[in-house]
Design a protein around this motif. Structure first.
Motif, mmCIF file in Angstrom:
data_model
loop_
_atom_site.group_PDB
_atom_site.id
_atom_site.type_symbol
_atom_site.label_atom_id
_atom_site.label_comp_id
_atom_site.label_asym_id
_atom_site.label_seq_id
_atom_site.Cartn_x
_atom_site.Cartn_y
_atom_site.Cartn_z
ATOM 1 N N SER A 187 0.833 -1.198 0.000
ATOM 2 C CA SER A 187 0.000 0.000 0.000
ATOM 3 C C SER A 187 0.872 1.254 0.000
ATOM 4 O O SER A 187 2.051 1.218 0.387
ATOM 5 C CB SER A 187 -0.894 0.007 1.234
ATOM 6 N N LEU A 188 0.278 2.362 -0.432
ATOM 7 C CA LEU A 188 1.002 3.633 -0.410
ATOM 8 C C LEU A 188 1.420 3.986 1.010
ATOM 9 O O LEU A 188 2.514 4.516 1.232
ATOM 10 C CB LEU A 188 0.142 4.742 -1.010
ATOM 11 N N ASP A 189 0.541 3.693 1.976
ATOM 12 C CA ASP A 189 0.883 3.992 3.367
ATOM 13 C C ASP A 189 2.109 3.193 3.801
ATOM 14 O O ASP A 189 2.989 3.709 4.502
ATOM 15 C CB ASP A 189 -0.305 3.675 4.282
ATOM 16 N N ASN A 190 2.154 1.921 3.403
ATOM 17 C CA ASN A 190 3.296 1.088 3.746
ATOM 18 C C ASN A 190 4.576 1.640 3.128
ATOM 19 O O ASN A 190 5.620 1.741 3.779
ATOM 20 C CB ASN A 190 3.043 -0.343 3.262
ATOM 21 N N LEU A 191 4.500 2.017 1.876
ATOM 22 C CA LEU A 191 5.665 2.552 1.185
ATOM 23 C C LEU A 191 6.106 3.888 1.784
ATOM 24 O O LEU A 191 7.304 4.147 1.940
ATOM 25 C CB LEU A 191 5.368 2.707 -0.306
ATOM 26 N N ARG A 192 5.149 4.733 2.095
ATOM 27 C CA ARG A 192 5.497 6.040 2.670
ATOM 28 C C ARG A 192 6.086 5.879 4.068
ATOM 29 O O ARG A 192 6.958 6.637 4.482
ATOM 30 C CB ARG A 192 4.261 6.933 2.699
ATOM 31 N N GLN A 193 5.598 4.883 4.799
ATOM 32 C CA GLN A 193 6.148 4.619 6.134
ATOM 33 C C GLN A 193 7.641 4.289 6.040
ATOM 34 O O GLN A 193 8.419 4.635 6.923
ATOM 35 C CB GLN A 193 5.390 3.460 6.778
ATOM 36 N N HIS A 194 8.028 3.622 4.970
ATOM 37 C CA HIS A 194 9.429 3.268 4.769
ATOM 38 C C HIS A 194 10.174 4.328 3.958
ATOM 39 O O HIS A 194 11.294 4.100 3.525
ATOM 40 C CB HIS A 194 9.532 1.914 4.061
ATOM 41 N N ARG A 195 9.543 5.460 3.773
ATOM 42 C CA ARG A 195 10.159 6.606 3.073
ATOM 43 C C ARG A 195 10.640 6.219 1.673
ATOM 44 O O ARG A 195 11.694 6.642 1.216
ATOM 45 C CB ARG A 195 11.317 7.188 3.897
ATOM 46 N N VAL A 196 9.849 5.416 0.987
ATOM 47 C CA VAL A 196 10.154 5.042 -0.391
ATOM 48 C C VAL A 196 9.787 6.207 -1.303
ATOM 49 O O VAL A 196 8.698 6.776 -1.200
ATOM 50 C CB VAL A 196 9.367 3.772 -0.801
ATOM 51 N N ASP A 197 10.692 6.568 -2.193
ATOM 52 C CA ASP A 197 10.408 7.619 -3.172
ATOM 53 C C ASP A 197 9.753 7.052 -4.431
ATOM 54 O O ASP A 197 8.842 7.676 -4.990
ATOM 55 C CB ASP A 197 11.698 8.347 -3.561
ATOM 56 N N TYR A 198 10.233 5.896 -4.884
ATOM 57 C CA TYR A 198 9.710 5.322 -6.132
ATOM 58 C C TYR A 198 9.517 3.821 -5.977
ATOM 59 O O TYR A 198 10.330 3.132 -5.335
ATOM 60 C CB TYR A 198 10.670 5.591 -7.307
ATOM 61 N N LEU A 199 8.456 3.329 -6.589
ATOM 62 C CA LEU A 199 8.202 1.895 -6.664
ATOM 63 C C LEU A 199 8.338 1.464 -8.121
ATOM 64 O O LEU A 199 7.602 1.941 -8.995
ATOM 65 C CB LEU A 199 6.800 1.573 -6.161
ATOM 66 N N LEU A 200 9.298 0.588 -8.377
ATOM 67 C CA LEU A 200 9.446 -0.021 -9.698
ATOM 68 C C LEU A 200 8.779 -1.391 -9.648
ATOM 69 O O LEU A 200 9.200 -2.266 -8.897
ATOM 70 C CB LEU A 200 10.925 -0.164 -10.053
ATOM 71 N N ASN A 201 7.728 -1.545 -10.444
ATOM 72 C CA ASN A 201 7.006 -2.819 -10.447
ATOM 73 C C ASN A 201 7.048 -3.434 -11.838
ATOM 74 O O ASN A 201 6.870 -2.748 -12.852
ATOM 75 C CB ASN A 201 5.549 -2.610 -10.042
ATOM 76 N N CYS A 202 7.313 -4.721 -11.874
ATOM 77 C CA CYS A 202 7.350 -5.473 -13.129
ATOM 78 C C CYS A 202 6.297 -6.575 -13.061
ATOM 79 O O CYS A 202 6.414 -7.505 -12.261
ATOM 80 C CB CYS A 202 8.736 -6.076 -13.360
ATOM 81 N N ASP A 203 5.277 -6.446 -13.887
ATOM 82 C CA ASP A 203 4.170 -7.389 -13.920
ATOM 83 C C ASP A 203 4.376 -8.320 -15.116
ATOM 84 O O ASP A 203 4.292 -7.890 -16.273
ATOM 85 C CB ASP A 203 2.851 -6.628 -14.046
ATOM 86 N N ILE A 204 4.645 -9.589 -14.856
ATOM 87 C CA ILE A 204 5.000 -10.538 -15.905
ATOM 88 C C ILE A 204 3.749 -11.186 -16.470
ATOM 89 O O ILE A 204 2.913 -11.734 -15.723
ATOM 90 C CB ILE A 204 5.954 -11.617 -15.350
ATOM 91 N N GLN A 205 3.616 -11.125 -17.798
ATOM 92 C CA GLN A 205 2.508 -11.767 -18.500
ATOM 93 C C GLN A 205 3.094 -12.854 -19.396
ATOM 94 O O GLN A 205 3.773 -12.552 -20.375
ATOM 95 C CB GLN A 205 1.747 -10.736 -19.352
ATOM 96 N N ILE A 206 2.850 -14.110 -19.060
ATOM 97 C CA ILE A 206 3.425 -15.236 -19.793
ATOM 98 C C ILE A 206 2.423 -15.747 -20.817
ATOM 99 O O ILE A 206 1.290 -16.112 -20.472
ATOM 100 C CB ILE A 206 3.847 -16.367 -18.839
ATOM 101 N N HIS A 207 2.844 -15.770 -22.099
ATOM 102 C CA HIS A 207 2.013 -16.277 -23.181
ATOM 103 C C HIS A 207 2.625 -17.579 -23.699
ATOM 104 O O HIS A 207 3.673 -18.031 -23.239
ATOM 105 C CB HIS A 207 1.909 -15.236 -24.298
#
Length: 532
Positions: A187-207
């Motif tokens: 959650s954004l609250d969780n990330l902000r609690q850890h003072r994260v500036d950016y979240l890089l997320n990679c969502d894998i779609q396997i075909h």
């Protein structure tokens, strides 16, 4: 090994920047290599030979029978780590060691810890310049079969190892299981609690026949989506495919010249109109200069850099930036740094002393070696920088440009062509090298096409356009550009007897110098107003 990889990488960075380790080049290289190889599940292959050749720079004919350097350094490293944790164990959430009888790194959670892995003591001012804090996650939709889980974990591990090579960001690790098969992101609250500036997320779609990775970079404080892309992977990606994937992600997110996380972070920090922490000010001002190259922004970056170094003379990041600024003062002919060459050499050597295991330290030392005419050392240092961080496209650009200016035009253009084949937003001054090459090959129309793209690199745009127009016979346009060139403060053209004009003495730039002098003699130029 159950300890979080991001915590291990963060702990490794803390160790390497500690005064006990900072000046010990071999120890730092040894430890960094052992940790990264262990994290990459290659620790079982660590031995005296692989460490000597791959980490310590020994020749391929190295023999541990006749040279005990690895055994000696391993003993020293174990003692240094023991002393380090005796003094700093309470602040380390994870402990790194090299057990006797092996060169593989060992990691264990520290039950004595009093702080989180990614939280600095609030009462302490970091002694090294820091950039944005980034968390990386991978997830996949659909089935939770072993192949999908394996690819997800592999991609996440490779991303962490790639990002750990960049000194201008900090990896952080909010407590969440990585790569759950149907996971929601933290959650954004969780990330902000850890003072994260950016979240890089990679969502894998396997075909059936291929894989797509939907990448997003989210700015946590503002909830702004900074970058998105869909990157393809083969159905069964080899390591070369994974490396190419990581390099593309790095080029678009965390490299100095083109990384969206860095440029956005600097702009956001400035938009707050609040005093910046001293350990962030230098990098913010330097990134602002790279985003808008001007004398005003150069002066701001240079002043904040030198102020930082007055209070924290061992700040390796600030020292690297100072060396970079000296290079820009030289290439852009600002002439704003007194005794620039001496300052540049000092900053480059100090950067190497403070951070001998950093790719950028070797890169700035290579650039300075070029200035001093030591081309062999320049090339060797660039090769070391590329080996330490093969994912840094900013270093790759300087490497290609350096090869070209040192006379190896074919290798320089090949390196540049391979770099620009990667899809990422390149600064307009990346067109400088293809302009020089086209001009030297008498392809003036192509040279002009490149020159028209150079708008944010001092006098180089006007100069490139003026010589291209002149060779194409468009003298009126040439004259207009040349007049603008002469209006640049402090500009010194070839033949005017200043140390900065020596830049045009390099063989690949001599033709430019000759045409500039032709323009001065062939076209009716206004008399230069004498200085008061």
């Amino acid at each position: 090994m159950n300890t979080d990889k991001e915590q291990i990488i963060a702990e490794l960075e803390r160790i390497l920047n500690h005064p006990r380790f900072r000046a010990r080049k071999l120890i730092r290289l040894f430890l960094q290599y052992a940790v990264l190889e262990t994290l990459a599940d290659r620790g079982q292959h660590l031995n005296q030979y692989t460490i000597a050749v791959n980490a310590l720079g020994k020749p391929k004919d190295f023999s541990p029978v006749y040279n005990p350097v690895v055994r000696i350094e391993a003993g020293r490293l174990r003692k240094l780590l023991q002393d380090y944790y005796t003094e700093n164990g309470d602040d380390s959430p994870v402990m790194i060691s090299i057990p006797k009888g092996s060169y593989q790194a060992s990691f264990k959670a520290n039950n004595r810890t009093t702080t989180r892995a990614d939280t600095a003591m609030p009462s302490q001012t970091p002694h090294v310049t820091e950039g944005p804090r980034i968390a990386a996650y991978c997830q996949h939709a659909g089935s939770s079969d072993n192949a999908a889980l394996t690819l997800c974990h592999k991609l996440h591990n490779d991303l962490l190892l790639m990002m750990s090579r960049f000194r201008n960001i900090r990896l952080v690790s909010p407590s969440l299981e990585t790569c759950p098969s149907a996971a929601a992101l933290p959650s954004l609250d969780n990330l902000r609690q850890h003072r994260v500036d950016y979240l890089l997320n990679c969502d894998i779609q396997i075909h059936a026949a291929s894989t797509e990775v939907f990448c997003t970079l989210l700015h946590i404080p503002s909830n702004e989506l900074v970058w998105t892309d869909i990157l393809p992977l083969p159905a069964q990606p080899a390591q070369a495919n994974m490396d190419a994937f990581c390099m593309r992600v790095a080029a678009n997110t965390i490299t100095l010249h083109s990384g969206r996380a860095l440029s956005h972070w600097a702009a956001y920090q400035q938009s707050l109109k609040l005093p910046l922490p001293s350990h962030q000010q230098v990098l913010v001002d330097y990134l602002a200069f790279l985003r808008d190259i001007s004398q005003e922004n150069f002066t701001t970056a240079q002043e904040s850099c030198q102020q930082r170094l007055e209070h924290f003379p061992d700040d390796s990041r600030a020292m690297v930036i100072l060396a970079r600024l000296c290079g820009y003062d030289h290439v852009l002919q600002y002439n704003l740094l007194p005794d620039m060459e001496t300052l540049w050499t000092h900053a480059a050597r100090m950067a190497m002393k403070l951070d001998p295991g950093g790719a950028e330290s070797h890169s700035v030392f290579a650039h300075n070696s070029f200035l001093r005419g030591d081309f062999e050392l320049c090339r060797a240092e660039f090769e070391i920088a590329r080996k330490i961080n093969p994912f840094d496209t900013s270093i790759e650009y300087l490497y290609g440009l350096g090869l070209y200016l040192m006379g190896d035009e074919a290798a320089g253009m090949q390196s540049f062509t391979e770099l620009t084949a990667i899809p990422f937003t390149q600064p307009d001054w990346y067109h400088l090298l293809p302009f020089i090459d086209a001009f030297n090959r008498d392809n003036y129309q192509q040279a002009l096409s490149m020159a028209e793209q150079i708008q944010q690199f001092g006098y180089w745009g006007e100069m490139a356009r003026s010589v291209s127009y002149f060779r194409l016979g468009q003298h009126e346009r040439c004259l207009a550009e040349f007049r603008q060139l002469l209006q640049r403060p402090g500009i010194v053209l070839p033949g005017q007897g200043n140390q900065h004009s020596a830049l045009f003495a390099y063989p690949p730039l001599r033709k430019l110098a000759e045409v500039l002098q032709e323009i001065r003699h062939a076209l009716p130029l206004p008399a230069k107003t004498p200085e008061a």
